[in-house]
Motif scaffolding. Structure first.
Motif, PDB file in Angstrom:
ATOM      1  N   UNK A 141      40.524  26.612  34.707  1.00 27.51           N
ATOM      2  CA  UNK A 141      40.016  27.959  35.082  1.00 27.51           C
ATOM      3  C   UNK A 141      41.493  28.579  35.509  1.00 27.51           C
ATOM      4  N   UNK A 142      41.512  29.913  35.573  1.00 25.63           N
ATOM      5  CA  UNK A 142      42.771  30.608  36.160  1.00 25.63           C
ATOM      6  C   UNK A 142      42.894  30.550  37.486  1.00 25.63           C
ATOM      7  N   UNK A 143      43.939  29.798  37.923  1.00 31.36           N
ATOM      8  CA  UNK A 143      44.118  29.444  39.345  1.00 31.36           C
ATOM      9  C   UNK A 143      45.004  30.776  39.891  1.00 31.36           C
ATOM     10  N   UNK A 144      45.876  31.168  39.299  1.00 26.75           N
ATOM     11  CA  UNK A 144      46.743  32.263  39.920  1.00 26.75           C
ATOM     12  C   UNK A 144      46.279  33.516  40.104  1.00 26.75           C
ATOM     13  N   UNK A 145      46.319  34.285  40.938  1.00 26.32           N
ATOM     14  CA  UNK A 145      45.545  35.691  41.150  1.00 26.32           C
ATOM     15  C   UNK A 145      45.724  36.334  39.892  1.00 26.32           C
ATOM     16  N   UNK A 146      44.501  37.072  39.513  1.00 31.87           N
ATOM     17  CA  UNK A 146      44.309  37.886  38.244  1.00 31.87           C
ATOM     18  C   UNK A 146      43.504  39.134  38.242  1.00 31.87           C
ATOM     19  N   UNK A 147      44.166  40.014  37.755  1.00 32.96           N
ATOM     20  CA  UNK A 147      43.230  41.191  37.827  1.00 32.96           C
ATOM     21  C   UNK A 147      43.031  41.941  36.325  1.00 32.96           C
ATOM     22  N   UNK A 148      42.066  42.820  36.353  1.00 36.60           N
ATOM     23  CA  UNK A 148      41.537  43.115  35.236  1.00 36.60           C
ATOM     24  C   UNK A 148      41.528  44.588  35.109  1.00 36.60           C
ATOM     25  N   UNK A 149      42.017  45.085  33.740  1.00 42.62           N
ATOM     26  CA  UNK A 149      41.906  46.446  33.544  1.00 42.62           C
ATOM     27  C   UNK A 149      40.674  46.926  32.989  1.00 42.62           C
ATOM     28  N   UNK A 150      39.906  48.165  33.706  1.00 45.01           N
ATOM     29  CA  UNK A 150      38.904  48.486  33.082  1.00 45.01           C
ATOM     30  C   UNK A 150      39.031  49.777  32.194  1.00 45.01           C
ATOM     31  N   UNK A 151      38.706  49.578  30.871  1.00 40.88           N
ATOM     32  CA  UNK A 151      38.916  50.678  29.642  1.00 40.88           C
ATOM     33  C   UNK A 151      37.946  51.720  29.970  1.00 40.88           C
ATOM     34  N   UNK A 152      38.707  52.922  30.059  1.00 39.30           N
ATOM     35  CA  UNK A 152      37.789  54.285  30.196  1.00 39.30           C
ATOM     36  C   UNK A 152      36.657  54.193  29.262  1.00 39.30           C
ATOM     37  N   UNK A 153      36.897  53.828  27.929  1.00 38.31           N
ATOM     38  CA  UNK A 153      36.220  54.163  26.880  1.00 38.31           C
ATOM     39  C   UNK A 153      34.750  53.368  26.981  1.00 38.31           C
ATOM     40  N   UNK A 154      35.006  52.069  27.556  1.00 37.78           N
ATOM     41  CA  UNK A 154      33.759  51.263  27.538  1.00 37.78           C
ATOM     42  C   UNK A 154      33.104  50.993  29.119  1.00 37.78           C
ATOM     43  N   UNK A 155      34.032  51.410  29.825  1.00 35.97           N
ATOM     44  CA  UNK A 155      33.526  51.122  31.447  1.00 35.97           C
ATOM     45  C   UNK A 155      33.077  52.498  31.870  1.00 35.97           C
ATOM     46  N   UNK A 156      33.827  53.449  32.185  1.00 33.44           N
ATOM     47  CA  UNK A 156      33.476  54.719  32.688  1.00 33.44           C
ATOM     48  C   UNK A 156      32.362  55.149  31.541  1.00 33.44           C
ATOM     49  N   UNK A 157      32.792  55.146  30.228  1.00 30.93           N
ATOM     50  CA  UNK A 157      31.788  55.920  29.316  1.00 30.93           C
ATOM     51  C   UNK A 157      31.040  54.811  28.690  1.00 30.93           C
ATOM     52  N   UNK A 158      30.747  53.828  29.099  1.00 32.14           N
ATOM     53  CA  UNK A 158      29.554  53.150  28.477  1.00 32.14           C
ATOM     54  C   UNK A 158      29.258  52.084  29.207  1.00 32.14           C
ATOM     55  N   UNK A 159      29.359  51.984  30.528  1.00 32.66           N
ATOM     56  CA  UNK A 159      28.763  51.234  31.569  1.00 32.66           C
ATOM     57  C   UNK A 159      28.897  49.836  31.550  1.00 32.66           C
TER      58      UNK A 159
END
Lengths: 229, 467
Positions: free
Chosen positions: B333-351
């Motif tokens: 598993x990824x041990x280091x700090x990791x972040x995530x980019x929310x894509x507008x097209x399928x997150x804001x605009x597709x939940x």
């Protein structure tokens, strides 16, 4: 003066109310008639029930002070906005003076607020309008956007509050305050369907549309909850 | 000049026209011609009358000009809070003004409108969620793009992009032959490590049809192989289509609605032909928006749904991890700090925010959310086609600053970006601002962490022994 008063509380008022309610109803109907599932790219009819849920949420959340990200981001405006809008919606319905006119027209009394409460809400609403105006002038991003229409609409909506308050408190020049109150309020009713004041009805239509858009097309199936406004 | 030889109202329809336009490096002649391009006001006004209906007109009319959209816009934030970057101002001074003047606008107006529609808005739709009246300026800018495209005022790269879709049925010059060859080549290469791995083509009635982004076969063929490996690992019955495999739509960014329709129809035809139970699209945001969210409307499907259930890669991956069909080795598993980019097209605009979080819960030990996130997240800075437009490179690089600051604030040096546009923007962000971050799609990470089941290991060992 008396004739003018009789006209403004009688036929004048009736005409103004008819234009107001008839005009706004027409605006709302025309709005719905102008929706186009292909151009808007929202399948309104096949998913109507799901859409209505989204529409209701979209309206409801925005009617709660600090109920959305947007309201929370602009606390100053939110306070001014709700103080003002609460006043302009509640006062015309619940002020004692209006109950008298309603009795004359309808033949029965309507419930009304004690004068102190009416004064309080009126002052809150006037204060709210003041905050909205101050913000419009003070913030460069809002000032740059504003046109004379935006100032005029705010002025038109505030005038009946101000004149009504002065008349109700029997300030010097009572007759003129009362006259100004009736004229400005009826002008507001008549102009509402034809100006930005049409948002009185179209706010609900537009919010409902975007709520339907998000719940029918933009993720309603997956989000699990309604859109987190 | 009424119509230029390169810059005109005609979309690109032939390979020859496409090559001629491509030969004009950087669109030098194209933009020169645009300065002289005629505005047919009657045509413009008749288009507006026909297509600008109550939703858009009401938005433009009741805008209270309260400026609540200002702070929501990533352009406004990074451009010293310039009042001309407020979404309401941007749309009122372009589309709003065009309608108020009944289409009587000049060439300079149209070029300014183009600069606003593509260089000052990524159609991320964030402002619409901050407006009390529910005015979605991103939707209006997308509409304006369509009007501008029809009038010939469109950035050079996007005229090419929509032409690619019309000529090659893909955003790049990848023919069906190239595509099938690439898959065969990837199957051969991947077989060395995964002996029974197949990249099935045109299998009727498979459980899954996989569609992707033409950049993958063209520039990152290993991405095709990675998708195949993960389907293989999960034991999925899957196929690809030799026609209708390309899911993206630069035509959507260009506002070329006819090309949008043609493109998505190819994909839907493949679905009708192969009749899969489920269609899965790659780790791309706008491809999902184009083919799953907007596409059904372009082709006129009354229920607003594609011909078969059609999901994003993150939905499939979350399901595989949840059901244990792909298992993650806890040690990997990824041990280091990791972040995530929310894509507008399928997150804001597709939940789909929950899916990506679920995936993170299986693969990361120190997952750090950006702030704000999910539906409220900011655009990467390169969405809506902005990544690819040379004319607005300066604006784009500035637009990356919001995302840069969000990433820095998480303290993570690894950014997972399951979207081609976001992935590109974050890559360019590193190049421009040198933060020392890394970025990745999910596929390669999952492969590096997955537990290889015994039967697949045995096959690999047999293969090595035979060799």
């Amino acid at each position: 003066m008396r004739d003018l008063y009789m006209f403004l509380t009688g036929p004048g008022l009736i005409v103004a109310l008819l234009v107001f309610f008839g005009g706004l109803a027409a605006r709302a109907l025309l709005y719905v008639q102008g929706l186009d599932w292909k151009l808007d790219r929202v399948a309104y009819i096949p998913h109507f029930k799901q859409g209505l849920k989204g529409a209701a949420q979209s309206i409801y959340r925005w009617l709660i002070p600090f109920g959305t990200h947007g309201w929370r981001k602009s606390p100053f405006f939110t306070v001014g906005f709700f103080a003002f809008h609460f006043g302009v919606i509640v006062l015309p319905l619940l002020v004692a003076g209006h109950a008298v006119i309603a009795e004359n027209l309808l033949g029965f009394w309507l419930p009304h607020l004690p004068p102190a409460a009416a004064d309080f809400f009126t002052l809150c609403a006037i204060g709210g309008a003041g905050l909205i105006l101050a913000r419009r002038i003070a913030l460069p991003e809002v000032r740059h956007l504003s046109t004379w229409r935006d100032y005029a609409v705010l002025g038109l909506a505030t005038l009946p509050l101000l004149s009504g308050f002065l008349a109700a408190r029997h300030f010097p020049g009572y007759d003129y305050w009362l006259l100004l109150h009736m004229v400005s309020a009826e002008a507001l009713l008549i102009l509402a369907p034809f100006t930005k004041l049409s948002h009185i009805a179209l706010f609900f239509m537009s919010r409902a549309q975007l709520g339907m858009d998000y719940s029918i097309k933009r993720g309603g199936d997956y989000r699990g909850t309604s859109f987190p406004w | 000049m009424p119509q230029g030889s390169l810059c005109n109202r005609e979309p690109i329809k032939t390979e020859e026209a496409l090559k001629t336009l491509l030969a004009d490096k950087g669109g030098v002649v194209y933009y020169k011609e645009m300065e002289e391009l005629d505005v047919d006001s009657d045509l413009l006004w008749s288009m507006l009358k026909k297509t600008c209906k109550s939703r858009t007109r009401t938005w433009l009319e009741i805008c209270a000009r309260c400026g609540m959209c200002a702070e929501s816009c990533h352009f406004y934030r990074v451009n010293e809070r310039d009042p001309e970057q407020v979404p309401a101002f941007k749309i009122q001074s372009t589309l709003g003004e065009m309608i108020r003047r009944k289409g009587r606008v000049d060439n300079a107006f149209m070029r300014r409108a183009m600069d606003y529609a593509w260089g000052r808005c990524t159609c991320c739709n964030r402002c619409g969620t901050y407006c009390p009246h529910g005015i979605d300026t991103g939707v209006m800018f997308s509409y304006l793009r369509g009007i501008l495209f029809a009038m010939g005022f469109v950035p050079w790269e996007l005229k090419i992009g929509s032409g690619m879709h019309r000529v090659y049925k893909a955003q790049m010059d990848v023919t069906s032959e190239d595509w099938v060859d690439t898959c065969e080549w990837m199957e051969e290469e991947t077989c060395e490590e995964w002996p029974d791995l197949k990249i099935p083509m045109d299998v009727k009635g498979a459980d899954v049809l996989y569609t992707l982004n033409a950049r993958e076969p063209k520039h990152y063929p290993e991405d095709v192989a990675q998708a195949a490996i993960l389907f293989h690992l999960a034991g999925e019955s899957w196929t690809m289509a030799s026609e209708g495999w390309e899911q993206t739509s630069l035509a959507m960014f260009a506002g070329d609605w006819e090309a949008c329709r043609l493109q998505v129809q190819n994909v839907y035809d493949a679905i009708e032909r192969l009749r899969p139970k489920l269609v899965i699209g790659t780790e791309c945001g706008h491809a999902h928006r184009a083919t799953v969210v907007e596409g059904p409307y372009w082709v006129g499907r009354p229920d607003g749904k594609p011909p078969a259930p059609y999901i994003h890669y993150v939905q499939w991956l979350a399901k595989m991890l949840r059901e244990g069909r792909i298992k993650i080795d806890p040690a990997k598993k990824i041990k280091e700090p990791v972040t995530l980019q929310d894509s507008c097209n399928y997150v804001r605009n597709h939940g789909l925010a929950r899916c990506t979080r679920e995936i993170m819960s299986y693969i990361a030990e120190d997952f750090r959310e950006m702030t704000p996130n999910r539906e409220n997240n900011y655009c990467c800075g390169g969405g809506g086609g902005l990544n690819g437009i040379g004319r607005y490179r300066k604006e784009r690089n500035k637009a990356l600053m919001t995302k840069r600051d969000q990433i820095i604030a998480t303290g993570a040096q690894l950014v997972i970006a399951p979207c081609h546009n976001c992935w590109d923007a974050i890559r360019d962000l590193e190049e421009e601002y040198q933060l020392g971050i890394r970025w990745s799609f999910l596929k390669p990470l999952i492969i590096s962490m997955a537990v290889i089941p015994d039967h697949l290991k045995a096959a690999a060992e047999d293969f090595v022994n035979e060799a």
